[in-house]
Design an enzyme around this catalytic site. Structure first.
Site, PDB file in Angstrom:
ATOM      1  CG  ASP A 101      -0.389  -0.167   2.628  1.00 33.57           C
ATOM      2  OD1 ASP A 101      -0.866  -0.769   3.365  1.00 33.57           O
ATOM      3  OD2 ASP A 101       0.772   0.394   2.669  1.00 33.57           O
ATOM      4  CG  HIS A 116       4.809  -9.648  -0.509  1.00 36.49           C
ATOM      5  ND1 HIS A 116       4.028 -10.037   0.610  1.00 36.49           N
ATOM      6  CD2 HIS A 116       5.447 -10.617  -0.523  1.00 36.49           C
ATOM      7  CE1 HIS A 116       4.425 -11.141   1.294  1.00 36.49           C
ATOM      8  NE2 HIS A 116       5.308 -11.622   0.385  1.00 36.49           N
ATOM      9  CB  CYS A 124       4.101  -4.741 -20.568  1.00 43.83           C
ATOM     10  SG  CYS A 124       3.664  -5.347 -21.776  1.00 43.83           S
ATOM     11  CB  CYS A 149       3.929  -4.262 -26.871  1.00 47.25           C
ATOM     12  SG  CYS A 149       3.119  -5.268 -25.260  1.00 47.25           S
ATOM     13  CB  ALA A 230       0.254  -1.681  14.850  1.00 46.60           C
TER      14      ALA A 230
END
Ligand code: BV8
Length: 245
Positions: A101, A116, A124, A149, A230
Site C-alpha cells: 500500500d 511483495h 507489461c 505493445c 499497532a
C-alpha cells in the site's frame, strides 16, 4: 511494556522493523486474514495468483482497482508515522514490509523494502516488453493495456506461487542477519518466505518484539509481545520517546 520496548530500541545497535497488513488496519485497509479481511469477500488464493489473473483479468483488476481506491483515500496511521520517526531518530535502520500500500513511504519512511511489490506499480505482460510505470491513480479503463505493445498490464506485485523480487529479498535477508532487534508489527507470519525474516533475527541471537492484537507463530519466541493495536501502542511509544504527536 512500552518502557521495555523503548529500552530494547535504545539498547539495540541495528534494529529493523517487519510489518504486515495489521500495521495498515487502522488506516482502514482490510487485512488478509482478520475479520472483514480481504479473504472473506475475495479469495486471494485465487485472485492474487497468475492463474487467477489469466483466467479472468477483469475480475483481478476490479479487485486491485477497488484496493487502489481504498488506499488512495487512506491516510498513514500513527503506527506508520511513529515507525518513520523512529527511523529518522536512528532508533530503527530498515523497514521491511509485506504490504503493497505504500503507506510507510507516505508517512515519511525512507528506503522501505517492499517484499511483495507496490500496488501503484504496473508492468507489461507482453513477451519481451519491459514497460513498467507507476500510476498516480487507479486506471480508468481495466484491464489496462501497455502503451508500448498493447499487451495486458498487471500489478507489479508478488502473487502466490511467484518468487519474491531478488534485490528486495536479498536486502531483507542481509538486514535480518545484521539486526540485533526486529520489531514485528501486525503480521500473522503465515506467508512465506517473507515470514522467515523475524526467525533469521532470532536465530542469530537478536531480540524479537511483537505488536499484535492476537497471538501468532512468533509469540512464543518473542522476547516481548505487546498485545494491542499497532497505532495505539506505537503512539504511546512515540509519546514516551518525545517523537509523537
Ligand atoms: C513463493 C501481494 C515460490 C499481493 C502477497 C504451504 C506452506 C508454506 C508456504 C506455502 C504453502 N503453500 C504455498 C506456499 C507458498 C505461499 C504461502 O506462503 N502461502 C501461505 C498462504 C501458506 N507463498 C508464496 O506463494 C510466495 N511465493 O513461495 O514462491 C517460488 C520460489 C521460486 C520460484 C518460483 C516460486 C509469494 C507470497 C506473496 C503473496 N503476495 N501480497 C497482494 O497483496 O495483492 S501476500 C499477502 O499476505 C500480503 O502481502 C500480506 O501482507 C501478506 C501476509 O499477510 P499479513 O500481512 O500477515 O496479513 P494477515 O491478514 O495475515 O495478518 C494481519 C495480522 O495483523 C494478524 O496477525 C492480525 O492479528 C494483525 N492485526 C490486525 N489489526 C491489527 C493487527 N495488529 C496490530 N494492530 C492492528 N490494528
Amino acid at each position: 511494556m512500552i518502557e521495555r520496548l523503548a529500552r530494547f530500541l535504545e539498547d539495540a545497535e541495528h534494529a529493523i522493523v517487519f510489518t504486515g497488513a495489521g500495521v495498515s488496519a487502522e488506516s482502514g485497509i482490510p487485512t488478509f486474514r482478520g475479520r472483514g479481511g480481504l479473504w472473506e469477500r475475495f479469495d486471494p488464493q485465487k485472485l492474487a495468483t497468475p492463474e487467477g489473473f489469466w483466467e479472468d483479468p477483469m475480475e483481478v483488476w476490479s479487485w486491485y482497482k477497488l484496493r487502489m481506491e481504498l488506499i488512495a483515500r487512506a491516510r498513514p496511521n500513527p503506527a506508520h508515522v511513529v515507525i518513520a520517526r523512529l527511523q529518522e531518530r536512528g532508533l530503527v535502520k530498515t523497514i521491511i514490509t509485506q504490504n503493497i500500500d505504500g503507506l510507510h513511504q507516505r508517512a515519511g519512511a525512507r528506503d522501505v523494502v517492499e517484499l511483495h511489490g507496490n500496488i501503484w506499480r504496473v508492468r507489461c505482460t507482453g513477451p519481451g516488453c519491459r514497460h513498467r510505470e507507476t500510476l498516480a491513480e487507479p486506471p480508468e479503463e481495466i484491464p489496462p493495456r501497455c502503451p508500448a505493445c498493447g499487451s495486458l498490464l498487471r500489478p507489479d506485485v508478488v502473487w502466490f506461487g511467484e518468487p519474491l523480487p531478488f534485490r528486495e529479498w536479498s536486502r531483507a535477508v542481509e538486514e535480518a542477519e545484521r539486526a540485533d532487534l526486529v520489531l514485528v508489527v501486525g503480521t500473522s507470519g503465515v506467508v512465506m518466505p517473507a515470514g522467515m525474516i523475524p526467525y533469521i533475527v532470532k536465530r542469530n541471537g537478536g531480540v524479537l518484539v511483537e505488536i499484535n492484537v492476537e497471538e501468532t507463530g512468533y509469540t512464543q519466541m518473542a522476547d516481548l509481545h505487546i498485545r494491542g493495536k499497532a497505532g495505539e501502542v506505537l503512539a504511546q511509544l512515540g509519546g514516551l520517546l518525545g517523537i509523537y504527536p
